[in-house]
Design an enzyme around this catalytic site. Sequence first.
Site, PDB file in Angstrom:
ATOM      1  N   GLU A  57       0.820  -1.210   0.000  1.00  0.00           N
ATOM      2  CA  GLU A  57       0.000   0.000   0.000  1.00  0.00           C
ATOM      3  C   GLU A  57       0.856   1.263   0.000  1.00  0.00           C
ATOM      4  O   GLU A  57       0.503   2.265  -0.620  1.00  0.00           O
ATOM      5  CB  GLU A  57      -0.919   0.009   1.232  1.00  0.00           C
ATOM      6  CG  GLU A  57      -1.925  -1.124   1.263  1.00  0.00           C
ATOM      7  CD  GLU A  57      -1.439  -2.349   2.006  1.00  0.00           C
ATOM      8  OE1 GLU A  57      -2.260  -3.039   2.619  1.00  0.00           O
ATOM      9  OE2 GLU A  57      -0.212  -2.627   1.985  1.00  0.00           O
ATOM     10  N   CYS A 107      -0.706  -0.042   7.578  1.00  0.00           N
ATOM     11  CA  CYS A 107      -1.138   0.371   6.237  1.00  0.00           C
ATOM     12  C   CYS A 107      -2.568   0.891   6.231  1.00  0.00           C
ATOM     13  O   CYS A 107      -2.931   1.714   5.389  1.00  0.00           O
ATOM     14  CB  CYS A 107      -1.001  -0.789   5.263  1.00  0.00           C
ATOM     15  SG  CYS A 107       0.714  -1.222   4.957  1.00  0.00           S
ATOM     16  N   ALA A 121      18.782 -49.527  -8.739  1.00  0.00           N
ATOM     17  CA  ALA A 121      19.057 -50.267  -7.504  1.00  0.00           C
ATOM     18  C   ALA A 121      20.390 -49.854  -6.892  1.00  0.00           C
ATOM     19  O   ALA A 121      20.570 -49.859  -5.672  1.00  0.00           O
ATOM     20  CB  ALA A 121      19.036 -51.763  -7.784  1.00  0.00           C
ATOM     21  N   TRP A 170      20.418 -38.115 -14.423  1.00  0.00           N
ATOM     22  CA  TRP A 170      19.170 -37.458 -14.065  1.00  0.00           C
ATOM     23  C   TRP A 170      18.024 -38.228 -14.701  1.00  0.00           C
ATOM     24  O   TRP A 170      18.117 -38.611 -15.870  1.00  0.00           O
ATOM     25  CB  TRP A 170      19.155 -36.010 -14.545  1.00  0.00           C
ATOM     26  CG  TRP A 170      20.238 -35.182 -13.921  1.00  0.00           C
ATOM     27  CD1 TRP A 170      21.419 -34.825 -14.455  1.00  0.00           C
ATOM     28  CD2 TRP A 170      20.200 -34.574 -12.626  1.00  0.00           C
ATOM     29  NE1 TRP A 170      22.131 -34.033 -13.591  1.00  0.00           N
ATOM     30  CE2 TRP A 170      21.390 -33.861 -12.452  1.00  0.00           C
ATOM     31  CE3 TRP A 170      19.259 -34.551 -11.596  1.00  0.00           C
ATOM     32  CZ2 TRP A 170      21.678 -33.145 -11.285  1.00  0.00           C
ATOM     33  CZ3 TRP A 170      19.548 -33.841 -10.452  1.00  0.00           C
ATOM     34  CH2 TRP A 170      20.753 -33.149 -10.306  1.00  0.00           C
ATOM     35  N   ARG A 178      11.648 -24.412  -4.609  1.00  0.00           N
ATOM     36  CA  ARG A 178      12.618 -24.081  -3.555  1.00  0.00           C
ATOM     37  C   ARG A 178      12.581 -22.598  -3.211  1.00  0.00           C
ATOM     38  O   ARG A 178      12.681 -22.213  -2.039  1.00  0.00           O
ATOM     39  CB  ARG A 178      14.027 -24.468  -4.004  1.00  0.00           C
ATOM     40  CG  ARG A 178      14.259 -25.966  -4.101  1.00  0.00           C
ATOM     41  CD  ARG A 178      15.696 -26.263  -4.505  1.00  0.00           C
ATOM     42  NE  ARG A 178      15.933 -27.695  -4.680  1.00  0.00           N
ATOM     43  CZ  ARG A 178      17.067 -28.213  -5.094  1.00  0.00           C
ATOM     44  NH1 ARG A 178      18.103 -27.398  -5.383  1.00  0.00           N
ATOM     45  NH2 ARG A 178      17.210 -29.526  -5.222  1.00  0.00           N
TER      46      ARG A 178
END
Length: 351
Positions: free
Chosen positions: A61, A93, A173, A179, A193
Amino acid sequence: MSTQNHAQDAQDRYFMMLAIEQAKQGLYTTRPNPAVGCVIVQAEEVIGQGFHPKAGAPHAEVFALKEAGTRAANATAYVTLEPCSHTGRTPPCALALIDAGVKRVVVAGLDPNPQVAGRGVRLLEQAGIEVKVGVLTAQAEALNRGFLKAMRTQMPYVRLKIATSLDGRTAMASGESKWITSTAAREDVQKLRAQSGVIITGSETVVADDPRLNVRSNQLGVAPEQIPEPMVVVLDRRQRLTPSPHSEYQLCRRPDTLYWRTDDLTALLKKLVSKYQCYDILVEAGAGVTGSFLSQQLVDELIVYQAPCLLGAEARPMVDFNPLSLAQQLRFDVHSHEQIGSDIKLVLLPL
């Protein structure tokens, strides 16, 4: 509804959407404060706008009123969250709007913070200002799920992120996992994040992957150094890890990493709110931690990045969760789905 009222409602929704767009500019930088936007309108013209950039800085504001100047008199202010009524690190405000001579204030939703909780609206109304509450409330609240939940329940908003193959596997395993998903999907995780006060992981993940779990993207519209670095919590009930500047693990070299040594996840989440003012939590961990959060019904939002690949039956599962019957299954509502790079992103809400 009269034609005049319908036109006013449509106008209010339009300008509130502009205020929400302002608020989004502070989404990654305001923690622990909520992201708030304000637009001031005179004769259907925007004469001032602003957003809250970070804790300790002026609120939305104040920026909007400064831009509007004396034209704010008899104008309408659109604010995405109830104007504050208390003096914290900045003045109230609600009083700033009163002093500027604003004649009407449209608010998306009330602030459940006990220090405000309707008092801002009452201050405005006592000053003779017309107040309308409840315009695009859901859209505005979506920006501050963590803050709002914490103020209402003293518990944070928990997002749990999983990167998986088509057959629900997260690693071979052997533990090899970099990736599975695309660069675009990993870039999207940076947004998660950046809006999180805390990232929770497990000691198994630390030992296997040695992650940094930091915000390092230059594609968020804000420089990484302007984003408060999320605190990291490592679940380590077996006490496998020790903080040390000489540790082989990056997270253990961080002096602010918190180690949680018990199974009581609810106590952890409550402590993150009460002691650290962390309201948005991101869980990035292995199948065990993921299963614990899900089975204890501590997840508000499950985010799955699914890569178009198969890793096979011997690969590691995405969740360590073993219901004995269909009646014990965990079911979700598909909130959204989109393609990101070569992967599918699913946002799921527990039923």
